[in-house]
Design an enzyme around this catalytic site. Sequence first.
Site, mmCIF file in Angstrom:
data_model
loop_
_atom_site.group_PDB
_atom_site.id
_atom_site.type_symbol
_atom_site.label_atom_id
_atom_site.label_comp_id
_atom_site.label_asym_id
_atom_site.label_seq_id
_atom_site.Cartn_x
_atom_site.Cartn_y
_atom_site.Cartn_z
ATOM 1 N N CYS A 80 6.961 4.183 -8.421
ATOM 2 C CA CYS A 80 7.984 3.336 -9.251
ATOM 3 C C CYS A 80 6.945 2.671 -10.331
ATOM 4 O O CYS A 80 5.948 1.877 -10.186
ATOM 5 C CB CYS A 80 8.316 2.380 -8.216
ATOM 6 S SG CYS A 80 8.720 0.613 -8.817
ATOM 7 N N GLU A 81 7.701 2.544 -11.437
ATOM 8 C CA GLU A 81 6.921 1.875 -12.684
ATOM 9 C C GLU A 81 6.821 0.326 -12.548
ATOM 10 O O GLU A 81 6.099 -0.242 -13.302
ATOM 11 C CB GLU A 81 7.696 2.453 -14.012
ATOM 12 C CG GLU A 81 9.009 1.824 -14.229
ATOM 13 C CD GLU A 81 9.426 2.333 -15.642
ATOM 14 O OE1 GLU A 81 10.335 1.637 -16.216
ATOM 15 O OE2 GLU A 81 9.292 3.497 -15.907
ATOM 16 N N HIS A 82 7.915 -0.062 -11.583
ATOM 17 C CA HIS A 82 7.535 -1.676 -11.648
ATOM 18 C C HIS A 82 6.494 -2.235 -10.560
ATOM 19 O O HIS A 82 6.083 -3.366 -11.117
ATOM 20 C CB HIS A 82 8.885 -2.038 -11.151
ATOM 21 C CG HIS A 82 10.330 -1.670 -12.087
ATOM 22 N ND1 HIS A 82 11.411 -1.470 -11.673
ATOM 23 C CD2 HIS A 82 10.181 -1.807 -13.209
ATOM 24 C CE1 HIS A 82 12.152 -1.231 -12.818
ATOM 25 N NE2 HIS A 82 11.511 -1.403 -13.706
ATOM 26 N N HIS A 83 6.144 -1.418 -9.903
ATOM 27 C CA HIS A 83 5.350 -1.945 -8.656
ATOM 28 C C HIS A 83 4.144 -0.949 -8.291
ATOM 29 O O HIS A 83 3.310 -1.213 -7.655
ATOM 30 C CB HIS A 83 6.027 -1.998 -7.340
ATOM 31 C CG HIS A 83 7.318 -3.272 -7.537
ATOM 32 N ND1 HIS A 83 8.740 -2.749 -7.422
ATOM 33 C CD2 HIS A 83 7.230 -4.335 -7.482
ATOM 34 C CE1 HIS A 83 9.355 -3.546 -7.638
ATOM 35 N NE2 HIS A 83 8.708 -4.820 -7.697
ATOM 36 N N GLN A 121 14.232 5.676 -10.880
ATOM 37 C CA GLN A 121 14.748 6.904 -10.282
ATOM 38 C C GLN A 121 15.876 7.195 -11.327
ATOM 39 O O GLN A 121 16.269 8.332 -11.516
ATOM 40 C CB GLN A 121 15.519 6.618 -8.848
ATOM 41 C CG GLN A 121 16.415 7.573 -8.312
ATOM 42 C CD GLN A 121 16.885 7.399 -6.998
ATOM 43 O OE1 GLN A 121 16.357 6.618 -6.372
ATOM 44 N NE2 GLN A 121 17.997 7.979 -6.620
ATOM 45 N N HIS A 149 12.568 3.939 -1.578
ATOM 46 C CA HIS A 149 11.655 3.439 -2.275
ATOM 47 C C HIS A 149 10.896 2.419 -1.648
ATOM 48 O O HIS A 149 11.305 1.541 -0.902
ATOM 49 C CB HIS A 149 12.379 2.474 -3.401
ATOM 50 C CG HIS A 149 13.198 3.424 -4.556
ATOM 51 N ND1 HIS A 149 12.863 3.534 -5.841
ATOM 52 C CD2 HIS A 149 14.310 4.209 -4.130
ATOM 53 C CE1 HIS A 149 13.622 4.335 -6.209
ATOM 54 N NE2 HIS A 149 14.554 4.816 -5.312
ATOM 55 N N CYS A 151 8.791 0.198 -2.653
ATOM 56 C CA CYS A 151 9.011 -0.983 -2.869
ATOM 57 C C CYS A 151 10.198 -1.887 -2.633
ATOM 58 O O CYS A 151 9.838 -2.973 -2.457
ATOM 59 C CB CYS A 151 8.956 -0.941 -4.739
ATOM 60 S SG CYS A 151 10.381 -0.164 -5.109
#
Length: 187
Positions: A80-83, A121, A149, A151
């Site tokens: 995941c690019e956020h976490h 995603q 996910h 995250c």
Amino acid sequence: MTTDEKNAELQQLTERLLQLIGEDPQREGLVRTPLRVARTLQQLTCGYDMDPIAVLRSATFKEDYKQMIVVRDIEFYSLCEHHILPFFGRVHVGYIPDGEIVGLSKIPRVVDIFARRLQVQEHLTVQIRRCIQEALHPRGVIVVVEAQHLCMQMRGVEKQGAQTRTIDFCGEFKDEQKREEFFNLLK
């Protein structure tokens, strides 16, 4: 930057990260962790170094096949690019050729190339569909991604087992009957 230079820098950053969270990077169990993390990150993000369109075009064949081709249950793992936590699941791809087919192993390779990048995603789903459309120019493409996910499971709402499904399609798959045929083939 060479692979060795990237690994050295990633090791330094990991050592600093360990210090910042209150660990001792010289502790017996952590001495080789910076090296392992560097190698792991290189492997999990190797998709940046690959051209998915070139992969598809390397195995195309002229064929007058006009029916739907489905490759389902393609397992993938991404970050995941956020976490920078893993998300993983399965991808299902369908396409309707227009005079050209592709070697079936190339579709899972394309999935892996995009999955081996920092992702969300929704973007992964669109990237796979666009790549197949651009490389093969089929009469239609449909991509479904189903994922869990970490995250969402390990932090935040902490909902175990929740799955997210995304879909993208174009061409003949805009027709509801074609989409229904695809989903029936997934059963």
